[in-house]
Write a protein that holds these residues in place. Structure first.
Motif, PDB file in Angstrom:
ATOM      1  N   LEU A 106     -90.783   9.947 -13.616  1.00 18.86           N
ATOM      2  CA  LEU A 106     -90.356   8.665 -14.169  1.00 18.86           C
ATOM      3  C   LEU A 106     -90.841   8.500 -15.609  1.00 18.86           C
ATOM      4  N   GLY A 107     -92.086   8.858 -15.877  1.00 18.93           N
ATOM      5  CA  GLY A 107     -92.662   8.685 -17.202  1.00 18.93           C
ATOM      6  C   GLY A 107     -92.044   9.548 -18.281  1.00 18.93           C
ATOM      7  N   SER A 108     -91.294  10.583 -17.875  1.00 17.93           N
ATOM      8  CA  SER A 108     -90.674  11.467 -18.865  1.00 17.93           C
ATOM      9  C   SER A 108     -89.331  10.942 -19.364  1.00 17.93           C
ATOM     10  N   LEU A 109     -88.835   9.870 -18.746  1.00 21.80           N
ATOM     11  CA  LEU A 109     -87.526   9.326 -19.098  1.00 21.80           C
ATOM     12  C   LEU A 109     -87.636   8.318 -20.233  1.00 21.80           C
ATOM     13  N   PRO A 110     -86.541   8.120 -20.987  1.00 21.74           N
ATOM     14  CA  PRO A 110     -86.517   7.037 -21.970  1.00 21.74           C
ATOM     15  C   PRO A 110     -86.724   5.692 -21.256  1.00 21.74           C
ATOM     16  N   LEU A 111     -87.247   4.731 -21.979  1.00 19.68           N
ATOM     17  CA  LEU A 111     -87.573   3.433 -21.400  1.00 19.68           C
ATOM     18  C   LEU A 111     -86.390   2.793 -20.672  1.00 19.68           C
ATOM     19  N   GLY A 112     -85.195   2.908 -21.230  1.00 17.91           N
ATOM     20  CA  GLY A 112     -84.014   2.326 -20.593  1.00 17.91           C
ATOM     21  C   GLY A 112     -83.763   2.911 -19.208  1.00 17.91           C
ATOM     22  N   GLN A 113     -83.898   4.229 -19.069  1.00 15.56           N
ATOM     23  CA  GLN A 113     -83.697   4.861 -17.763  1.00 15.56           C
ATOM     24  C   GLN A 113     -84.846   4.527 -16.809  1.00 15.56           C
ATOM     25  N   GLN A 114     -86.043   4.376 -17.330  1.00 17.16           N
ATOM     26  CA  GLN A 114     -87.163   3.956 -16.481  1.00 17.16           C
ATOM     27  C   GLN A 114     -86.867   2.592 -15.864  1.00 17.16           C
ATOM     28  N   ARG A 115     -86.367   1.676 -16.686  1.00 20.57           N
ATOM     29  CA  ARG A 115     -86.041   0.331 -16.180  1.00 20.57           C
ATOM     30  C   ARG A 115     -84.949   0.389 -15.122  1.00 20.57           C
ATOM     31  N   LEU A 116     -83.955   1.243 -15.341  1.00 21.98           N
ATOM     32  CA  LEU A 116     -82.887   1.395 -14.343  1.00 21.98           C
ATOM     33  C   LEU A 116     -83.444   1.937 -13.034  1.00 21.98           C
ATOM     34  N   ALA A 117     -84.336   2.913 -13.123  1.00 23.62           N
ATOM     35  CA  ALA A 117     -84.936   3.487 -11.914  1.00 23.62           C
ATOM     36  C   ALA A 117     -85.736   2.431 -11.153  1.00 23.62           C
ATOM     37  N   LEU A 118     -86.472   1.599 -11.870  1.00 22.27           N
ATOM     38  CA  LEU A 118     -87.258   0.551 -11.212  1.00 22.27           C
ATOM     39  C   LEU A 118     -86.348  -0.531 -10.628  1.00 22.27           C
ATOM     40  N   LEU A 119     -85.240  -0.816 -11.307  1.00 28.36           N
ATOM     41  CA  LEU A 119     -84.262  -1.738 -10.744  1.00 28.36           C
ATOM     42  C   LEU A 119     -83.641  -1.138  -9.483  1.00 28.36           C
ATOM     43  N   ALA A 120     -83.318   0.140  -9.528  1.00 28.39           N
ATOM     44  CA  ALA A 120     -82.760   0.829  -8.354  1.00 28.39           C
ATOM     45  C   ALA A 120     -83.736   0.778  -7.185  1.00 28.39           C
ATOM     46  N   ARG A 121     -85.034   0.925  -7.480  1.00 25.93           N
ATOM     47  CA  ARG A 121     -86.080   0.851  -6.436  1.00 25.93           C
ATOM     48  C   ARG A 121     -86.031  -0.497  -5.733  1.00 25.93           C
ATOM     49  N   THR A 122     -85.768  -1.545  -6.494  1.00 25.37           N
ATOM     50  CA  THR A 122     -85.691  -2.890  -5.931  1.00 25.37           C
ATOM     51  C   THR A 122     -84.404  -3.076  -5.130  1.00 25.37           C
ATOM     52  N   ILE A 123     -83.308  -2.570  -5.631  1.00 21.77           N
ATOM     53  CA  ILE A 123     -81.985  -2.776  -5.028  1.00 21.77           C
ATOM     54  C   ILE A 123     -81.806  -1.988  -3.727  1.00 21.77           C
ATOM     55  N   VAL A 124     -82.559  -0.920  -3.565  1.00 17.47           N
ATOM     56  CA  VAL A 124     -82.354  -0.028  -2.433  1.00 17.47           C
ATOM     57  C   VAL A 124     -82.456  -0.763  -1.079  1.00 17.47           C
ATOM     58  N   LYS A 125     -83.162  -1.884  -1.049  1.00 16.58           N
ATOM     59  CA  LYS A 125     -83.312  -2.649   0.201  1.00 16.58           C
ATOM     60  C   LYS A 125     -82.396  -3.862   0.280  1.00 16.58           C
ATOM     61  N   HIS A 126     -81.464  -3.994  -0.646  1.00 15.64           N
ATOM     62  CA  HIS A 126     -80.506  -5.114  -0.648  1.00 15.64           C
ATOM     63  C   HIS A 126     -81.196  -6.477  -0.601  1.00 15.64           C
ATOM     64  N   PRO A 127     -81.965  -6.828  -1.599  1.00 13.14           N
ATOM     65  CA  PRO A 127     -82.604  -8.144  -1.560  1.00 13.14           C
ATOM     66  C   PRO A 127     -81.565  -9.262  -1.660  1.00 13.14           C
ATOM     67  N   GLU A 128     -81.824 -10.376  -0.985  1.00 10.39           N
ATOM     68  CA  GLU A 128     -80.907 -11.508  -1.060  1.00 10.39           C
ATOM     69  C   GLU A 128     -80.894 -12.111  -2.452  1.00 10.39           C
TER      70      GLU A 128
END
Length: 149
Positions: A48-70
């Motif tokens: 994760l740390g090797s990615l540009p900041l924009g892709q890091q943010r997308l990965a962290l957003l994806a981590r949140t979305i993976v469980k389908h939060p309401e």
């Protein structure tokens, strides 16, 4: 933590800081769908740390979305991103909204908000100054996968 992007996103299934459990078949399938949606398949095995900041943010957003939060609450998610990265991130948020995701998006400038925002609340010195319906100017839509990050 030296987790790769796939492990980082998968840890969202377990609300853990790292991936300590093996994914089941359905979780693995969902992970692949999320990697595809966020255009992160090519970097799945990179740290994760090797990615540009924009892709890091997308990965962290994806981590949140993976469980389908309401409800998804984003507090200045584009802080530190350049204009192009912010636009791409907000295009992803718009796509999530089209898929039914409800969100609260905190930002300081209306020009930096995703177009899916329907209502806004303006705060001043901790007090509600106004609550308004957002009227979007017509803009040409460019699909997020057509541009570069």
């Amino acid at each position: 933590m030296n987790a790769n992007v796939g492990q980082t996103i998968a840890s969202g299934f377990f609300d853990s800081m790292s991936l300590y459990q093996k994914l089941g078949y359905e979780q693995q399938q969902k992970l692949e769908q999320v990697l595809h949606f966020f255009d992160l398949k090519e970097v799945k095995h990179k740290t994760l740390g090797s990615l540009p900041l924009g892709q890091q943010r997308l990965a962290l957003l994806a981590r949140t979305i993976v469980k389908h939060p309401e409800l998804l609450i984003l507090d200045e998610p584009c802080q530190g991103l350049d204009q192009e990265q912010s636009q791409y991130f907000n295009d992803v948020i718009d796509d999530l909204s089209k898929n039914g995701q409800t969100l609260i998006y905190v930002g300081h400038f209306q020009s930096q908000l995703p177009t899916c925002i329907d209502n806004k609340m303006v705060l001043e010195k901790g007090e509600i100054k106004s609550v308004e319906r957002v009227i979007h100017k017509k803009k040409l839509y460019q699909h997020r996968n057509c541009g570069k990050r």
